[in-house]
Design a protein around this motif. Sequence first.
Motif, mmCIF file in Angstrom:
data_model
loop_
_atom_site.group_PDB
_atom_site.id
_atom_site.type_symbol
_atom_site.label_atom_id
_atom_site.label_comp_id
_atom_site.label_asym_id
_atom_site.label_seq_id
_atom_site.Cartn_x
_atom_site.Cartn_y
_atom_site.Cartn_z
ATOM 1 N N PHE A 275 -51.239 10.655 -50.615
ATOM 2 C CA PHE A 275 -49.960 10.841 -49.930
ATOM 3 C C PHE A 275 -50.036 10.885 -48.242
ATOM 4 O O PHE A 275 -50.858 11.333 -47.837
ATOM 5 N N ASP A 276 -48.839 10.631 -47.682
ATOM 6 C CA ASP A 276 -48.748 10.329 -46.218
ATOM 7 C C ASP A 276 -47.740 11.119 -45.636
ATOM 8 O O ASP A 276 -46.532 11.100 -46.204
ATOM 9 N N THR A 277 -48.033 12.121 -44.771
ATOM 10 C CA THR A 277 -47.299 12.882 -44.238
ATOM 11 C C THR A 277 -46.804 12.546 -42.915
ATOM 12 O O THR A 277 -45.637 13.036 -42.098
ATOM 13 N N ASP A 278 -46.918 11.339 -42.407
ATOM 14 C CA ASP A 278 -46.512 10.675 -40.925
ATOM 15 C C ASP A 278 -45.144 9.966 -41.014
ATOM 16 O O ASP A 278 -45.183 8.762 -42.125
ATOM 17 N N ARG A 279 -43.992 10.344 -40.645
ATOM 18 C CA ARG A 279 -42.880 9.841 -41.102
ATOM 19 C C ARG A 279 -42.850 8.235 -40.328
ATOM 20 O O ARG A 279 -42.110 7.589 -40.837
ATOM 21 N N ILE B 280 -57.013 13.301 -54.829
ATOM 22 C CA ILE B 280 -55.820 13.269 -54.056
ATOM 23 C C ILE B 280 -56.270 13.255 -52.673
ATOM 24 O O ILE B 280 -56.972 13.979 -52.082
ATOM 25 N N ILE B 281 -55.749 11.999 -51.813
ATOM 26 C CA ILE B 281 -55.808 11.934 -50.557
ATOM 27 C C ILE B 281 -54.508 12.086 -49.855
ATOM 28 O O ILE B 281 -53.434 11.806 -50.152
ATOM 29 N N VAL B 282 -54.642 13.382 -48.919
ATOM 30 C CA VAL B 282 -53.404 13.552 -48.066
ATOM 31 C C VAL B 282 -53.636 13.422 -46.525
ATOM 32 O O VAL B 282 -54.606 14.052 -45.825
ATOM 33 N N ASP B 283 -52.955 12.407 -46.156
ATOM 34 C CA ASP B 283 -53.261 11.939 -44.591
ATOM 35 C C ASP B 283 -52.216 12.797 -43.668
ATOM 36 O O ASP B 283 -51.289 12.689 -43.682
ATOM 37 N N LEU B 284 -52.983 14.021 -43.104
ATOM 38 C CA LEU B 284 -51.996 14.728 -42.554
ATOM 39 C C LEU B 284 -51.635 13.987 -40.915
ATOM 40 O O LEU B 284 -52.661 14.153 -40.197
ATOM 41 N N ALA B 285 -50.591 14.034 -40.773
ATOM 42 C CA ALA B 285 -49.879 13.634 -39.282
ATOM 43 C C ALA B 285 -50.393 14.793 -38.364
ATOM 44 O O ALA B 285 -50.556 15.803 -38.692
ATOM 45 N N ALA B 286 -50.210 14.369 -36.998
ATOM 46 C CA ALA B 286 -50.449 15.434 -36.127
ATOM 47 C C ALA B 286 -49.329 16.468 -36.083
ATOM 48 O O ALA B 286 -48.248 16.195 -36.417
ATOM 49 N N GLN B 287 -49.812 17.974 -35.743
ATOM 50 C CA GLN B 287 -48.804 18.971 -35.664
ATOM 51 C C GLN B 287 -48.065 19.256 -37.015
ATOM 52 O O GLN B 287 -46.995 19.631 -37.300
ATOM 53 N N THR B 288 -48.920 18.950 -38.099
ATOM 54 C CA THR B 288 -48.520 19.341 -39.750
ATOM 55 C C THR B 288 -49.411 20.509 -39.996
ATOM 56 O O THR B 288 -49.016 21.014 -41.431
ATOM 57 N N HIS B 289 -50.233 21.201 -39.287
ATOM 58 C CA HIS B 289 -50.902 22.146 -39.716
ATOM 59 C C HIS B 289 -50.173 23.526 -40.140
ATOM 60 O O HIS B 289 -50.145 24.059 -41.335
ATOM 61 N N ASP B 290 -49.270 23.763 -39.367
ATOM 62 C CA ASP B 290 -48.557 24.992 -39.247
ATOM 63 C C ASP B 290 -47.460 24.924 -40.509
ATOM 64 O O ASP B 290 -47.424 25.840 -41.705
ATOM 65 N N PRO B 291 -46.750 23.647 -40.889
ATOM 66 C CA PRO B 291 -45.777 23.957 -42.038
ATOM 67 C C PRO B 291 -46.707 23.743 -43.275
ATOM 68 O O PRO B 291 -46.180 24.031 -44.304
#
Length: 242
Positions: free
Chosen positions: A48-52, A91-102
């Motif tokens: 899963f990719d969280t970087d828009r 499950i791999i979740v690539d967390l973009a910068a500034q995604t910790h709080d949400p």
Amino acid sequence: MENVPTLESHPVSRIHLIGGEKGGVGKSMVARLLAQYFIDHELPFVGFDTDRSHGSLMRFYADYASPALVDRYEALDKIVEAAIEEPGRRIIVDLAAQTHDPLVRWMDESGVLDMADLSGIAIHYWHVMDSGRDSVDLLERLLDRFGQRVHYVLVRNQLRGDDFGQLERSGQLDRALGLGARVIDLRRLHDAVVQKIDARNASFWSARNVTAIDGPGLGLMERQRLKLWLAHAFGQIAAAEA
């Protein structure tokens, strides 16, 4: 007496959160390495990719990855659902910068850690670090937030610096180790090799094995350096995943 299935009798699914909060520390590189490791070892996984805008998993491992926008709970819910649907899946979740709080808000409001405990899901947080102070401060924040409830992997990324004295002097390394953290090192890879792989949007398998058709390919010795780098990285991942 009839055997009744228990959580212990099922393979454990693992959610690998690849974070570090700070941009440019190499989170996406670690996510790509995990993806290639799972492919090479024939371990079922989804990404899963969280970087828009610059989703690395979507770019390099599109057949295995889907977007997961952190401001949409229904998108993040799919992460847990994917782990539950197939026991033993990674499950791999690539967390973009500034995604910790949400991400934390979603976990809190959805009871993710409680559900993971009940469903036999192991949550691994890979904290990717450069050699700067920010990475140490973010580690402290991470440990404060989750305590013993997740499995930590500290990734000292030598592609972003090789002096991790601040981490060692801060006390946060000892604290993390006391919580059972694994510590791995990602060695530096020659810049030209990284640039050529990225220019071709190539998976590590393709870069390692295929002569280029489009874009600059790796030379014989560059492929050799990549193979040695991958072998070391995969050994580190194997130790962290054990």
